[in-house]
Structures are given as structure tokens and as C-alpha cells.
Write an enzyme that holds these catalytic residues in place. Sequence first.
Site, PDB file in Angstrom:
ATOM      1  N   SER A   1     -27.459  -3.056 -19.477  1.00 49.64           N
ATOM      2  CA  SER A   1     -26.841  -1.968 -20.229  1.00 49.64           C
ATOM      3  C   SER A   1     -26.267  -2.458 -21.540  1.00 49.64           C
ATOM      4  O   SER A   1     -25.864  -1.669 -22.375  1.00 49.64           O
ATOM      5  CB  SER A   1     -25.704  -1.382 -19.401  1.00 49.64           C
ATOM      6  OG  SER A   1     -24.702  -2.372 -19.231  1.00 49.64           O
TER       7      SER A   1
ATOM      8  N   LYS B   1     -13.681  -9.001 -12.513  1.00 52.29           N
ATOM      9  CA  LYS B   1     -14.078  -8.848 -13.922  1.00 52.29           C
ATOM     10  C   LYS B   1     -13.610 -10.022 -14.788  1.00 52.29           C
ATOM     11  O   LYS B   1     -14.365 -10.530 -15.611  1.00 52.29           O
ATOM     12  CB  LYS B   1     -13.477  -7.547 -14.454  1.00 52.29           C
ATOM     13  CG  LYS B   1     -13.967  -7.167 -15.818  1.00 52.29           C
ATOM     14  CD  LYS B   1     -15.232  -6.379 -15.680  1.00 52.29           C
ATOM     15  CE  LYS B   1     -15.811  -5.983 -17.009  1.00 52.29           C
ATOM     16  NZ  LYS B   1     -16.970  -5.123 -16.832  1.00 52.29           N
TER      17      LYS B   1
ATOM     18  N   GLY C   1       0.849  -1.190   0.000  1.00 52.72           N
ATOM     19  CA  GLY C   1       0.000   0.000   0.000  1.00 52.72           C
ATOM     20  C   GLY C   1       0.878   1.231   0.000  1.00 52.72           C
ATOM     21  O   GLY C   1       2.080   1.146   0.215  1.00 52.72           O
TER      22      GLY C   1
ATOM     23  N   VAL D   1     -20.867  -6.270 -20.108  1.00 52.66           N
ATOM     24  CA  VAL D   1     -20.605  -7.664 -19.760  1.00 52.66           C
ATOM     25  C   VAL D   1     -21.259  -8.041 -18.420  1.00 52.66           C
ATOM     26  O   VAL D   1     -21.935  -9.070 -18.311  1.00 52.66           O
ATOM     27  CB  VAL D   1     -19.077  -7.922 -19.691  1.00 52.66           C
ATOM     28  CG1 VAL D   1     -18.783  -9.354 -19.299  1.00 52.66           C
ATOM     29  CG2 VAL D   1     -18.420  -7.612 -21.031  1.00 52.66           C
ATOM     30  N   ASP D   2     -21.091  -7.178 -17.409  1.00 56.14           N
ATOM     31  CA  ASP D   2     -21.557  -7.555 -16.068  1.00 56.14           C
ATOM     32  C   ASP D   2     -23.075  -7.784 -16.021  1.00 56.14           C
ATOM     33  O   ASP D   2     -23.542  -8.824 -15.556  1.00 56.14           O
ATOM     34  CB  ASP D   2     -21.176  -6.485 -15.037  1.00 56.14           C
ATOM     35  CG  ASP D   2     -19.676  -6.253 -14.984  1.00 56.14           C
ATOM     36  OD1 ASP D   2     -18.934  -7.125 -15.475  1.00 56.14           O
ATOM     37  OD2 ASP D   2     -19.249  -5.213 -14.466  1.00 56.14           O
ATOM     38  N   SER D   3     -23.827  -6.790 -16.501  1.00 58.43           N
ATOM     39  CA  SER D   3     -25.279  -6.954 -16.383  1.00 58.43           C
ATOM     40  C   SER D   3     -25.776  -8.084 -17.282  1.00 58.43           C
ATOM     41  O   SER D   3     -26.723  -8.789 -16.929  1.00 58.43           O
ATOM     42  CB  SER D   3     -26.022  -5.648 -16.656  1.00 58.43           C
ATOM     43  OG  SER D   3     -25.719  -5.160 -17.939  1.00 58.43           O
TER      44      SER D   3
ATOM     45  N   CYS E   1       5.469  -5.987   0.789  1.00 56.67           N
ATOM     46  CA  CYS E   1       5.810  -4.563   0.787  1.00 56.67           C
ATOM     47  C   CYS E   1       5.434  -3.900   2.118  1.00 56.67           C
ATOM     48  O   CYS E   1       6.076  -4.141   3.128  1.00 56.67           O
ATOM     49  CB  CYS E   1       5.162  -3.888  -0.426  1.00 56.67           C
ATOM     50  SG  CYS E   1       5.776  -2.239  -0.704  1.00 56.67           S
ATOM     51  N   TYR E   2       4.390  -3.111   2.135  1.00 53.42           N
ATOM     52  CA  TYR E   2       3.952  -2.478   3.377  1.00 53.42           C
ATOM     53  C   TYR E   2       3.661  -3.550   4.449  1.00 53.42           C
ATOM     54  O   TYR E   2       4.029  -3.410   5.613  1.00 53.42           O
ATOM     55  CB  TYR E   2       2.689  -1.671   3.088  1.00 53.42           C
ATOM     56  CG  TYR E   2       2.137  -0.860   4.234  1.00 53.42           C
ATOM     57  CD1 TYR E   2       2.674   0.377   4.540  1.00 53.42           C
ATOM     58  CD2 TYR E   2       1.069  -1.335   4.995  1.00 53.42           C
ATOM     59  CE1 TYR E   2       2.163   1.131   5.581  1.00 53.42           C
ATOM     60  CE2 TYR E   2       0.550  -0.592   6.041  1.00 53.42           C
ATOM     61  CZ  TYR E   2       1.096   0.642   6.327  1.00 53.42           C
ATOM     62  OH  TYR E   2       0.588   1.384   7.357  1.00 53.42           O
TER      63      TYR E   2
ATOM     64  N   GLU F   1       2.653 -10.228  -6.935  1.00 55.48           N
ATOM     65  CA  GLU F   1       1.384 -10.186  -7.682  1.00 55.48           C
ATOM     66  C   GLU F   1       1.526  -9.513  -9.045  1.00 55.48           C
ATOM     67  O   GLU F   1       0.671  -9.634  -9.908  1.00 55.48           O
ATOM     68  CB  GLU F   1       0.300  -9.485  -6.846  1.00 55.48           C
ATOM     69  CG  GLU F   1       0.447  -7.974  -6.659  1.00 55.48           C
ATOM     70  CD  GLU F   1       1.402  -7.560  -5.534  1.00 55.48           C
ATOM     71  OE1 GLU F   1       2.234  -8.394  -5.114  1.00 55.48           O
ATOM     72  OE2 GLU F   1       1.335  -6.398  -5.104  1.00 55.48           O
TER      73      GLU F   1
ATOM     74  N   HIS G   1       6.949  -7.219  -5.130  1.00 51.50           N
ATOM     75  CA  HIS G   1       5.541  -7.533  -5.393  1.00 51.50           C
ATOM     76  C   HIS G   1       5.370  -8.798  -6.234  1.00 51.50           C
ATOM     77  O   HIS G   1       5.525  -8.745  -7.456  1.00 51.50           O
ATOM     78  CB  HIS G   1       4.871  -6.356  -6.107  1.00 51.50           C
ATOM     79  CG  HIS G   1       4.710  -5.173  -5.215  1.00 51.50           C
ATOM     80  ND1 HIS G   1       3.576  -4.978  -4.457  1.00 51.50           N
ATOM     81  CD2 HIS G   1       5.550  -4.161  -4.912  1.00 51.50           C
ATOM     82  CE1 HIS G   1       3.719  -3.867  -3.747  1.00 51.50           C
ATOM     83  NE2 HIS G   1       4.915  -3.357  -4.000  1.00 51.50           N
TER      84      HIS G   1
END
Length: 502
Positions: free
Chosen positions: A214, A358, A46, A217-219, A74-75, A163, A161
Site C-alpha cells: 500500500s 508498530k 481493564g 510502513v507495515d506492508s 489495576c483490575y 505502563e 498503571h
Amino acid sequence: MDKIGIFDFGGQYCHLIARRIRELGVYSEIIYKPSEEYVAYILSGGPGTLTDSESPKLPENFFEKINVPILGICYGHQMIAQSFGGEVGRGKEREYGKKIATIKTDSPLFKGLTNNEQVWMSHFDEIKKIPKGFEVIAQTDICKIAAFQNLERKIFGIQFHPEVKHTINGLKILDNFLDIVGCRRTYNLEDWVNKKITELKREIGDNKVIMACSGGVDSTVAAVLLAKAGINAHFIYVDTGLMRLNETEEVKGIFSELNIPNLHVINAEERFLTTLSGISVPEKKRKIIGHLFIEIFEEEAKKLGEFDYLGQGTIYPDRIESAQPSKHATVIKSHHNVGGLPEKMNLKLCEPLADLYKDEVRKVGKMLGLPEKFTGRHPFPGPALAIRILGEIDKEKIEILKKADAIVTNIIRNHGLYEQLWQVFPALIPVKSVGVMGDERTYEWMIAIRAVESIDAMTADWAKLPYDVLEEISNQIINKVKGVNRVLFDITSKPPGTIEYE
Ligand code: XMP
């Protein structure tokens, strides 16, 4: 199912870690307090500084109360050192970017790695003195304590990191940590879908759901899930006239191909155009679009009778962000999501995708039969093309932008560049300049091409598109889109720019 809790010390890093752990088959979630349900914890990186009293902290006596494996990054790495009586302070210089770390491969955390590994560093503070009971297991030329461990307590810290993809064997390090934890790798999306369908059947049962779609993709994925679970759901798609070329037809096609009943397509183009007419201030445009959308949605829902639930395509990062309002105190843009919907309708919420990232939503969509071309689509903002036409909107400008957008997307896809980019789109700059076409003087508008690379849209780099691709885009737009005689390429990153123009 075994779960890993990831303490959030700074937004984007933390989500990336969670995504990687899920990729490795273990369910992980972002947390702010410990719980017995977690088999291990990861303390994220962070932007904070430990010596700053305002910076994020662990709950009191965390290490005394917890006896499961812990990985600090890290942090989080510095936090472990400080909590066990080590010393943390400002380093001599900032260490940033790709570095070579010399590591001890006999540490179980670095099993299968080589002695010299490329890692991604981003820090100024560092551990000055290692606490008792810990040993150093990695260093770089600048950072003498780039990783440490207490094997007995299964506590590990790494300054770099894992990730981030630039740490070449980062995923392997996280994988090794999961081996150390000894947790079951049982999280997968096939099971998730089956469980979700069962859960929807049980929880929603015969109740009625209303949901706005909409075309994003999500909806759409949320709608498919509801349909697969046999829920009595009605979907409202408002055609604002601000959608991309053929978008409405595509959405209709997808719903019909997947046999999803009850899609109500509302043509509201004129209404949006009239209400937006003469409005040029970006925030005003956004607010008008958001409010009008809700108004139309409510009107249509009323026509369809009584409902019990409001369906929404909320995904995991949306949920975490709204749980953390203080972090996003400054409103840069008031986002409009089809999600931000009517409180006064007094409905219970149904958010089938609220646990997913996502990329997971995309995979689920594919599993449920949505075409890859659709699930892989770039993000598209709620206010649609309206915020890519600077200032006042009218039908002519929308038509121009729709055509230019189709050209850009098509060329980028043909060159195989679409998947590498976070977003690519044209924006209409309503400023006229002089040009010459076939010996004739022209005096027309400009189109700016925005192409960005990003991990999560919090920051973005402008994409270095090849010149020949840019040339093709420019030629096609100028030749095929009437009203445009100049194409510009936007070389602004975020920050200082935002991705969208308004
Ligand atoms: P900015 O322009 O803020 O955009 O850098 C960050 C990301 O958010 C998307 N975006 C939106 N998405 N409703 C949305 O659903 C909105 O109102 C909205 N505004 C921006 C944008 O496309 C980018 O991916």
C-alpha cells in the site's frame, strides 16, 4: 528465550504493558490461558468490575496451578486480592489522574524509587481487605491498598498503571519485576530480524509469494524482509489515484533504492474514480474501494502466474483483535486494509510481522535501510484520501486535498511537531462559504485540520497546535490551494469523534 504472558483484561492497557516489557528486553505476548512456556505472568488492567459476572476471569484454580511470579495491575491487582480471600468493592470516590503514592522502598518491586512517587490512577473499585499472607507496600490519600505483595510466592499487585508514562518510574517498576522473575533479557530486534530471515528461507523456500503493497510502513517493511530473505515474491501496488502527493513515486523510489525486484505498479485511477462517481455514503465508499482493490489485485496476480503464498503486513495488534471478535461487535467503520485479501485465491498466508508492534516494525524498517522519514510516517487509512473528502469524490477535490495534505505535513514537520502527533491531516468539507480575496468575492470550500494525540487510536485527544502554526497552515492553504477559502481546526476528541471523517 524467556517469555512473559500477559492476561488480557481490556485491550489497550494490555498492549501497552506488552510493549514496555519488550522494551526492557523480554519477549511478552497477550494470552488468554496459561502455558508452561511463560516464566511469569502479568494480569492487566481493564474496564471491568470484579463483582460483575460478565467481567473477564482467570482460568479456574489459576493460582493453585501456577508457581511463577505474578504482577497484577489495576483490575489484575484486585483479582489477586479476591482470589486469595481478600475483599474488593466500590471505593468512596473515583480516583483518576496523577497522584502521589507513598511507597515502601524496601519492597523489591520498588527498588531504587523514592518514598513519594507520581503514579497514574484510574479506578473506582478498590481492595477493601487484604488477603492473609500479603502486606501493603503503597498507598495514596484515597486508596489505602495501592500496592501489596506476597514475597514468598513472588506475587505483587499495584492499583496504579506502571505502563503509562505519567507514572514517572513505571518502567523502573516493571524492570524491577523482571529482576524479581530473574529472566534473561535476550529479546532484541536485531536477533529478531536474523531469525525471521532464516525462518522465511526455511518455511517459504522456493515457493512463490504474491503481496499487495500500500505504500504504508507495515506492508513495505514486510516486503523488504521477504526480499532480504531472497524469497521469490511479487509486489502489487495499486495506484488508486487517492494516494498522497508523490506517494507512488516515493514507493517506486524506495523499492529501487533497496533493490527489491518485482514491484508492479498498476495505475487504476480512472477505474476508481468512475466506480466511485456519485457515491456519497461513507460505508458504500469504503466497501467499493475495498472490493475494487481486491478485484484489481486478483486480475494482476493472475497475469503473473501461479502463487503459493499471500504475503501480508499484518502486525501483532491486528492479529489479537481479530482473535477477539466479540470485543468489537459494533461496526463503526468497516476498515479496509490491504491485508483483508482474497480467500478464494486459496493461498497460504505469509505474515512476517505478525509478532511485532508498530514501533517495533518502524525500528525493523530502519534497520533494513528504510529512510526514517518513511518509517516514522503517521498511519494512513486503506481507503486513503477518499474518506477525507466528505461525500462524493471527484478529481478536482482529490487534487485540492493532495495539495493541502502536502502543505500541512510539511509545516508540521518544519516545526518539529510531526513525531509528537499520532496523526495530522486536512479533510475537505464540501460546503461553500463566502470570502474575500484581493477585493474579490470568493465562494469556495472549507478544509478542516485534524490533529490528534493518541497511543493506539482507540481513543485520541485533539492536539493543541500552536496558533502560529495554525496560522501558517491556514495562510498557505488559502493562498496556494485553489478552491478553498476557509480553514477550520477540529477540536473533537475520540470519543465522541472518530479520527477519520468517514
Ligand atoms: P478512526 O477513524 O476509526 O481511526 O478513529 C482509527 C485509526 O485507524 C485508521 N483507519 C484505518 N486504517 N484502514 C486502515 O488501515 C481503514 O480502513 C482505516 N480507517 C481508519 C485511522 O487513520 C486511525 O489511525
